[in-house]
Design a protein around this motif. Structure first.
Motif, mmCIF file in Angstrom:
data_model
loop_
_atom_site.group_PDB
_atom_site.id
_atom_site.type_symbol
_atom_site.label_atom_id
_atom_site.label_comp_id
_atom_site.label_asym_id
_atom_site.label_seq_id
_atom_site.Cartn_x
_atom_site.Cartn_y
_atom_site.Cartn_z
ATOM 1 N N GLU A 132 0.808 -1.219 0.000
ATOM 2 C CA GLU A 132 0.000 0.000 0.000
ATOM 3 C C GLU A 132 0.847 1.278 0.000
ATOM 4 O OE1 GLU A 132 -3.091 0.501 -0.479
ATOM 5 O OE2 GLU A 132 -4.030 -1.457 -0.164
ATOM 6 N N PHE A 133 1.924 1.323 0.800
ATOM 7 C CA PHE A 133 2.642 2.585 0.973
ATOM 8 C C PHE A 133 4.163 2.418 0.881
ATOM 9 C CE2 PHE A 133 -1.518 3.432 2.759
ATOM 10 C CZ PHE A 133 -1.803 4.665 2.205
ATOM 11 N N TYR A 192 5.844 2.888 -5.179
ATOM 12 C CA TYR A 192 5.204 1.748 -5.827
ATOM 13 C C TYR A 192 3.944 1.305 -5.089
ATOM 14 C CZ TYR A 192 7.178 -1.365 -2.238
ATOM 15 O OH TYR A 192 7.499 -1.966 -1.056
ATOM 16 N N GLY A 193 3.772 1.719 -3.839
ATOM 17 C CA GLY A 193 2.597 1.336 -3.072
ATOM 18 C C GLY A 193 1.328 1.933 -3.655
ATOM 19 N N SER A 194 0.279 1.123 -3.697
ATOM 20 C CA SER A 194 -0.961 1.533 -4.359
ATOM 21 C C SER A 194 -1.642 2.709 -3.675
ATOM 22 C CB SER A 194 -1.936 0.355 -4.409
ATOM 23 O OG SER A 194 -2.274 -0.048 -3.088
ATOM 24 N N GLY A 195 -1.522 2.784 -2.341
ATOM 25 C CA GLY A 195 -2.135 3.891 -1.636
ATOM 26 C C GLY A 195 -1.499 5.225 -1.975
ATOM 27 N N ILE A 196 -0.253 5.179 -2.447
ATOM 28 C CA ILE A 196 0.418 6.417 -2.859
ATOM 29 C C ILE A 196 0.149 6.702 -4.330
ATOM 30 C CG2 ILE A 196 2.568 7.726 -2.850
ATOM 31 C CD1 ILE A 196 3.775 5.664 -0.994
ATOM 32 N N VAL A 197 0.374 5.720 -5.194
ATOM 33 C CA VAL A 197 0.284 5.987 -6.632
ATOM 34 C C VAL A 197 -1.131 6.356 -7.063
ATOM 35 C CG1 VAL A 197 2.263 4.548 -7.241
ATOM 36 C CG2 VAL A 197 -0.028 3.555 -7.265
#
Length: 290
Positions: free
Chosen positions: A176-177, A189-194
């Motif tokens: 995620e982060f 690369y974390g989905s919560g950031i991108v």
């Protein structure tokens, strides 16, 4: 407020025993496709020079720039050829055992709904944009795809060891982060950031958060917040190293050790940390005094 229709205690009508549902792509309204396009255009313009090479490569090879909410059948066909993964639709949050079973078998669960136009910047519950734009490009990378499958198998074991809290933190601070050190510098690369317009900038540019070298025991002791920017980001040296550590770690004795040690509060630096940047914590202090 999370919409009640996306939170269920048992599989809702129309869902299988594994909680999957038909994506029902043809029933998305034009306004919903337009919301995806707005989010995609805004976020994809921000990511070059910020997102990892693997993420940007996945975004391209999976053809996610095609207008409108992706069709999971087409997306799964491309993914299967690359890494053996597929995307399956679910009506909302699913139980932990269901989540891990899908992941261990290379099925990524994605919400089949999208946020409203007035929710562009924040949504409590993952929707199709977070799940597909945020997560799926990384599934096109063979090493990260193997990491997620290994994580799913580990989650099934963690449930039987009453250790889900610790493994959940590993997911949070990587999938995620997570940040990665690439030759050009730190990348996300974390989905919560991108998938977040604001946190994409905060994670790399703001002086407030700590950026700390990845250590699996340290990560699994570290608390996190789900309702604000992170104050700790952990930096992996490579996806190969992340996979190696995950596969080679004997988690049973590690869980025993972690249960005997105190949790580490959000934003705290501890002895032994590899500090890449020590944060000022100005953001957290500002929120506390607001």
């Amino acid at each position: 407020m999370v919409e009640e229709t996306h939170v269920h205690e048992s599989p809702p009508e129309g869902a299988g025993a594994d909680w999957t549902v038909a994506q029902d792509w043809q029933h998305y309204a034009p306004e919903e496709h337009a919301t995806w396009d707005t989010l995609f255009a805004r976020q994809s313009a921000l990511l070059p020079g910020r997102a990892s090479e693997a993420y940007l490569r996945g975004l391209d090879v999976l053809k996610l720039s095609k207008p409108g909410i992706p069709d999971f059948a087409e997306l799964s066909d491309r993914l299967m050829k690359l890494t053996g993964w597929q995307v399956v639709a679910v009506p909302g949050l699913v139980p932990d055992d269901v989540f891990f079973d899908h992941m261990a078998n290379r099925r990524f669960v994605a919400g089949n709904f999208i946020r409203r136009p007035d929710q562009l910047d924040y949504l409590e519950e993952p929707d199709v944009f977070h799940d597909v734009f945020g997560h799926v490009p990384m599934l096109a990378d063979p090493v990260f795809a193997d990491y997620l499958a290994a994580y799913g198998r580990g989650g099934q074991r963690a449930l039987s060891m009453d250790a889900l809290k610790y493994l959940g933190r590993l997911y949070w601070y990587t999938v995620e982060f997570g940040l990665i050190a690439e030759p050009e510098g730190l990348r996300i690369y974390g989905s919560g950031i991108v998938s977040s317009f604001a946190e994409t900038r905060f994670a790399l540019d703001d002086p407030s958060p700590n950026r700390i070298g990845f250590d699996i025991a340290r990560v699994m002791r570290t608390e996190y917040r789900i309702d604000d920017f992170q104050q700790n980001y952990f930096v992996i040296p490579s996806f190969d190293e992340l996979l190696r550590i995950t596969v080679e770690t004997d988690f049973a004795p590690l869980y025993t050790e972690l249960k005997a040690r105190p949790d580490i509060p959000v934003a705290q630096i501890v002895p032994g940390d590899e500090i890449i940047t020590e944060g000022t914590q100005a953001y957290a202090r500002g929120k506390a005094s607001a």
